[in-house]
Write a protein that holds these residues in place. Structure first.
Motif, PDB file in Angstrom:
ATOM      1  N   VAL A 109       0.860  -1.182   0.000  1.00 45.24           N
ATOM      2  CA  VAL A 109       0.000   0.000   0.000  1.00 45.24           C
ATOM      3  C   VAL A 109       0.891   1.225   0.000  1.00 45.24           C
ATOM      4  O   VAL A 109       1.712   1.415   0.899  1.00 45.24           O
ATOM      5  CB  VAL A 109      -0.920  -0.009   1.239  1.00 45.24           C
ATOM      6  N   ARG A 110       0.722   2.058  -1.013  1.00 45.62           N
ATOM      7  CA  ARG A 110       1.564   3.258  -1.125  1.00 45.62           C
ATOM      8  C   ARG A 110       0.897   4.474  -0.511  1.00 45.62           C
ATOM      9  O   ARG A 110       1.578   5.398  -0.065  1.00 45.62           O
ATOM     10  CB  ARG A 110       1.888   3.515  -2.595  1.00 45.62           C
ATOM     11  N   ARG A 111      -0.427   4.493  -0.557  1.00 44.68           N
ATOM     12  CA  ARG A 111      -1.175   5.601   0.014  1.00 44.68           C
ATOM     13  C   ARG A 111      -2.126   5.023   1.047  1.00 44.68           C
ATOM     14  O   ARG A 111      -3.267   4.667   0.726  1.00 44.68           O
ATOM     15  CB  ARG A 111      -1.933   6.348  -1.069  1.00 44.68           C
ATOM     16  N   PRO A 112      -1.712   4.907   2.287  1.00 46.18           N
ATOM     17  CA  PRO A 112      -2.509   4.198   3.306  1.00 46.18           C
ATOM     18  C   PRO A 112      -3.903   4.771   3.518  1.00 46.18           C
ATOM     19  O   PRO A 112      -4.790   4.043   3.976  1.00 46.18           O
ATOM     20  CB  PRO A 112      -1.667   4.341   4.569  1.00 46.18           C
ATOM     21  N   LEU A 113      -4.105   6.046   3.207  1.00 51.52           N
ATOM     22  CA  LEU A 113      -5.431   6.641   3.395  1.00 51.52           C
ATOM     23  C   LEU A 113      -6.206   6.736   2.091  1.00 51.52           C
ATOM     24  O   LEU A 113      -7.242   7.399   2.025  1.00 51.52           O
ATOM     25  CB  LEU A 113      -5.303   8.028   4.045  1.00 51.52           C
ATOM     26  N   GLY A 114      -5.707   6.089   1.061  1.00 48.96           N
ATOM     27  CA  GLY A 114      -6.390   6.077  -0.225  1.00 48.96           C
ATOM     28  C   GLY A 114      -7.297   4.875  -0.366  1.00 48.96           C
ATOM     29  O   GLY A 114      -6.828   3.731  -0.285  1.00 48.96           O
ATOM     30  N   GLU A 115      -8.573   5.088  -0.598  1.00 51.17           N
ATOM     31  CA  GLU A 115      -9.518   3.970  -0.610  1.00 51.17           C
ATOM     32  C   GLU A 115      -9.236   2.992  -1.726  1.00 51.17           C
ATOM     33  O   GLU A 115      -9.537   1.797  -1.587  1.00 51.17           O
ATOM     34  CB  GLU A 115     -10.954   4.484  -0.699  1.00 51.17           C
ATOM     35  N   TYR A 116      -8.666   3.431  -2.844  1.00 48.66           N
ATOM     36  CA  TYR A 116      -8.443   2.538  -3.967  1.00 48.66           C
ATOM     37  C   TYR A 116      -7.249   1.611  -3.753  1.00 48.66           C
ATOM     38  O   TYR A 116      -6.983   0.745  -4.581  1.00 48.66           O
ATOM     39  CB  TYR A 116      -8.282   3.346  -5.252  1.00 48.66           C
ATOM     40  N   GLU A 117      -6.556   1.776  -2.637  1.00 42.86           N
ATOM     41  CA  GLU A 117      -5.451   0.883  -2.300  1.00 42.86           C
ATOM     42  C   GLU A 117      -5.939  -0.435  -1.717  1.00 42.86           C
ATOM     43  O   GLU A 117      -5.185  -1.385  -1.615  1.00 42.86           O
ATOM     44  CB  GLU A 117      -4.532   1.562  -1.277  1.00 42.86           C
ATOM     45  N   TYR A 118      -7.203  -0.482  -1.295  1.00 44.64           N
ATOM     46  CA  TYR A 118      -7.714  -1.617  -0.540  1.00 44.64           C
ATOM     47  C   TYR A 118      -8.712  -2.424  -1.357  1.00 44.64           C
ATOM     48  O   TYR A 118      -9.579  -1.873  -2.036  1.00 44.64           O
ATOM     49  CB  TYR A 118      -8.376  -1.133   0.744  1.00 44.64           C
ATOM     50  N   ASN A 119      -8.617  -3.727  -1.236  1.00 50.19           N
ATOM     51  CA  ASN A 119      -9.541  -4.616  -1.944  1.00 50.19           C
ATOM     52  C   ASN A 119     -10.552  -5.286  -1.036  1.00 50.19           C
ATOM     53  O   ASN A 119     -11.488  -5.903  -1.530  1.00 50.19           O
ATOM     54  CB  ASN A 119      -8.753  -5.705  -2.687  1.00 50.19           C
ATOM     55  N   TYR A 120     -10.362  -5.192   0.263  1.00 47.86           N
ATOM     56  CA  TYR A 120     -11.255  -5.898   1.189  1.00 47.86           C
ATOM     57  C   TYR A 120     -11.894  -4.881   2.131  1.00 47.86           C
ATOM     58  O   TYR A 120     -11.189  -4.080   2.762  1.00 47.86           O
ATOM     59  CB  TYR A 120     -10.481  -6.958   1.970  1.00 47.86           C
ATOM     60  N   TRP A 121     -13.212  -4.966   2.221  1.00 51.18           N
ATOM     61  CA  TRP A 121     -13.972  -3.987   2.976  1.00 51.18           C
ATOM     62  C   TRP A 121     -15.028  -4.655   3.839  1.00 51.18           C
ATOM     63  O   TRP A 121     -15.592  -5.689   3.464  1.00 51.18           O
ATOM     64  CB  TRP A 121     -14.680  -3.020   2.022  1.00 51.18           C
ATOM     65  N   GLY A 122     -15.300  -4.032   4.982  1.00 63.35           N
ATOM     66  CA  GLY A 122     -16.415  -4.461   5.795  1.00 63.35           C
ATOM     67  C   GLY A 122     -17.688  -3.763   5.355  1.00 63.35           C
ATOM     68  O   GLY A 122     -17.685  -2.956   4.425  1.00 63.35           O
ATOM     69  N   GLN A 123     -18.769  -4.057   6.068  1.00 65.79           N
ATOM     70  CA  GLN A 123     -20.071  -3.505   5.729  1.00 65.79           C
ATOM     71  C   GLN A 123     -20.335  -2.157   6.377  1.00 65.79           C
ATOM     72  O   GLN A 123     -21.284  -1.455   5.994  1.00 65.79           O
ATOM     73  CB  GLN A 123     -21.177  -4.487   6.135  1.00 65.79           C
ATOM     74  N   GLY A 124     -19.535  -1.792   7.346  1.00 64.35           N
ATOM     75  CA  GLY A 124     -19.672  -0.478   7.956  1.00 64.35           C
ATOM     76  C   GLY A 124     -20.412  -0.494   9.280  1.00 64.35           C
ATOM     77  O   GLY A 124     -21.218  -1.393   9.552  1.00 64.35           O
ATOM     78  N   THR A 125     -20.126   0.517  10.090  1.00 66.46           N
ATOM     79  CA  THR A 125     -20.830   0.721  11.356  1.00 66.46           C
ATOM     80  C   THR A 125     -21.082   2.220  11.498  1.00 66.46           C
ATOM     81  O   THR A 125     -20.185   3.032  11.237  1.00 66.46           O
ATOM     82  CB  THR A 125     -20.019   0.153  12.538  1.00 66.46           C
ATOM     83  N   GLN A 126     -22.293   2.579  11.871  1.00 65.74           N
ATOM     84  CA  GLN A 126     -22.697   3.986  11.879  1.00 65.74           C
ATOM     85  C   GLN A 126     -22.300   4.670  13.173  1.00 65.74           C
ATOM     86  O   GLN A 126     -22.570   4.162  14.268  1.00 65.74           O
ATOM     87  CB  GLN A 126     -24.210   4.095  11.696  1.00 65.74           C
ATOM     88  N   VAL A 127     -21.672   5.823  13.020  1.00 66.54           N
ATOM     89  CA  VAL A 127     -21.336   6.682  14.156  1.00 66.54           C
ATOM     90  C   VAL A 127     -22.104   7.978  13.987  1.00 66.54           C
ATOM     91  O   VAL A 127     -22.019   8.627  12.946  1.00 66.54           O
ATOM     92  CB  VAL A 127     -19.825   6.966  14.220  1.00 66.54           C
ATOM     93  N   THR A 128     -22.855   8.347  15.018  1.00 67.15           N
ATOM     94  CA  THR A 128     -23.624   9.585  14.985  1.00 67.15           C
ATOM     95  C   THR A 128     -23.271  10.413  16.212  1.00 67.15           C
ATOM     96  O   THR A 128     -23.361   9.924  17.337  1.00 67.15           O
ATOM     97  CB  THR A 128     -25.131   9.284  14.981  1.00 67.15           C
ATOM     98  N   VAL A 129     -22.830  11.639  15.950  1.00 65.75           N
ATOM     99  CA  VAL A 129     -22.440  12.528  17.045  1.00 65.75           C
ATOM    100  C   VAL A 129     -23.395  13.726  17.054  1.00 65.75           C
ATOM    101  O   VAL A 129     -23.516  14.438  16.050  1.00 65.75           O
ATOM    102  CB  VAL A 129     -20.989  13.008  16.886  1.00 65.75           C
TER     103      VAL A 129
END
Length: 122
Positions: free
Chosen positions: A102-122
């Motif tokens: 991974v060359r750009r750790p904060l770049g979403e296109y660097e990653y191929n595996y993803w979770g479904q997400g969890t909602q945070v509401t502040v």
């Protein structure tokens, strides 16, 4: 590899949350893992990332000093400790993982595996 996030909920401004992401499957060679967030209608934003050794971490400027990413390789889990939460932190938070370099750790296109997400509401 399957990723499952948990820990998201509604919290008052100034409060704290800890998100968890458990990886299962062929996890032994996972390199970088990251947390991203997305608000409907906006692009997914890289929040924090950590490499397999646990010593190299990266943060978005918007969360530096407030969020901490950590990793327990024995438990195949990555955490995101979020303190001093602000309304602008409200989003769906996703965990991501990658085996390749991974060359750009904060770049979403660097990653191929993803979770479904969890909602945070502040």
């Amino acid at each position: 590899v399957q990723l499952v996030e948990s820990g998201g909920e509604s919290v008052q401004a100034g409060g704290s949350l800890r998100l968890s992401c458990v990886a299962s499957g062929a996890t032994q060679d996972i390199g970088c893992m990251g947390w991203f967030r997305q608000v409907p209608g906006l692009e997914r934003e890289g929040v924090a990332a950590i490499f397999s050794g646990g010593t190299r971490t990266y943060y978005a400027d918007s969360v530096k000093g407030r969020f901490t990413i950590s990793r327990d390789n024995g438990e195949n889990t990555v955490y995101l400790q979020m303190n001093s939460l602000k309304p602008e932190d409200t989003a769906m938070y996703y965990c991501a993982a990658e085996f390749r370099m991974v060359r750009r750790p904060l770049g979403e296109y660097e990653y191929n595996y993803w979770g479904q997400g969890t909602q945070v509401t502040v």
